[in-house]
Scaffold this motif. Sequence first.
Motif, PDB file in Angstrom:
ATOM      1  N   ALA A  82     -28.139  -6.981   1.505  1.00  0.00           N
ATOM      2  CA  ALA A  82     -27.659  -8.178   0.901  1.00  0.00           C
ATOM      3  C   ALA A  82     -28.766  -8.760  -0.416  1.00  0.00           C
ATOM      4  N   GLY A  85     -28.157  -4.256  -5.322  1.00  0.00           N
ATOM      5  CA  GLY A  85     -27.007  -4.052  -5.966  1.00  0.00           C
ATOM      6  C   GLY A  85     -27.260  -2.707  -6.396  1.00  0.00           C
ATOM      7  N   HIS A 110     -18.349 -11.482  -1.844  1.00  0.00           N
ATOM      8  CA  HIS A 110     -19.583 -12.200  -1.430  1.00  0.00           C
ATOM      9  C   HIS A 110     -19.397 -13.321  -0.584  1.00  0.00           C
ATOM     10  N   GLY A 157     -23.617 -11.041  -6.767  1.00  0.00           N
ATOM     11  CA  GLY A 157     -24.284 -11.296  -5.477  1.00  0.00           C
ATOM     12  C   GLY A 157     -25.799 -11.785  -5.853  1.00  0.00           C
ATOM     13  N   SER A 158     -26.254 -12.062  -7.012  1.00  0.00           N
ATOM     14  CA  SER A 158     -27.599 -12.129  -7.391  1.00  0.00           C
ATOM     15  C   SER A 158     -28.260 -11.366  -6.670  1.00  0.00           C
ATOM     16  N   PRO A 159     -28.599  -9.962  -6.822  1.00  0.00           N
ATOM     17  CA  PRO A 159     -29.386  -9.090  -6.241  1.00  0.00           C
ATOM     18  C   PRO A 159     -30.979  -9.241  -6.746  1.00  0.00           C
TER      19      PRO A 159
END
Length: 315
Positions: A82, A85, A110, A157-159
């Motif tokens: 989570a 990336g 996501h 997904g804003s890793p």
Amino acid sequence: MTMTQSRPAITVTGLRKSFGDQVVLDGVDLNVPRGTVFSLLGANGAGKTTTVKILSTLLGADAGEVRVAGHDLSREPDAVRAAIGVTGQFSAVDNLLTGEENLRLMADLHHLARGDGRRRAARLLEQFDLTEAAGKPAASYSGGMRRRLDLAMTLVGSPQVIFLDEPTTGLDPRSRRQMWQIVRDLVAGGVTIFLTTQYLEEADELADRIAVLDRGRVVADGTPEELKRRIPGGHVRLRFADQRRLDAALGVLGEVARDNDALALRVPGDGSLSSLKALIGRLDDRAIEVDELSVHTPDLDDVFLALTDEKVTTR
């Protein structure tokens, strides 16, 4: 600095991996600070891809401890997934979809709400200069556009940590520099980049720290400048206006390489500020004027060759 900010993005201790009788990783230790670019260099077969696959939960390790974004890799693999990336050497873009559709698909995966997904896609299309091509099939994109779209899809997904594997392979010089700027912007925003590349210029340009992997072991780790200073061959070139000044400098500096035709001397040095100040001080004490001074240090090609006993791959 808060405790969260000071905690490393990735820590690796004693990482080991074998395939049958072949030892691929033999006790690898790594420490990657948050909000930096960390580059892993190594010849083909050195273990780079295996390392990335393990750190990104795609492959299990035989031994060792790994923490990614504060999560234990073996006990919290879902939390690690989570937080990261992965953008591989080969694009994950769906050619049948448009650029915008590719991004919306990632937003659905996501579990973003439809409105949030649309806004996220629009922001990323603008950030990666793909707005005009948003409605075109990805199959029509140039190589540079595909790589930008691929990275944009990773960012949906804003890793916190992004693994970039050979991100500019096959790109023209302009597209490569565009990708470099995107990486810098991501790091400026707090993202950590774990970069593998065979372009040594790319590592030199982007990396805050570099680890060199050879036969499954880390043989060097440091900033690009620190690694260059470890390799012999650095020198300061002094050029003089006339023979008299060159001879006077020789009397002060002793046995150094000389080029009488160019009225120049080559003084061994590690390129550090302290050694340069000492050299200038010795000449200044005798009032010897230097017409031109230049510092020459080994580059990452020299570092790579010296540490790995391999020929550098150039493309």
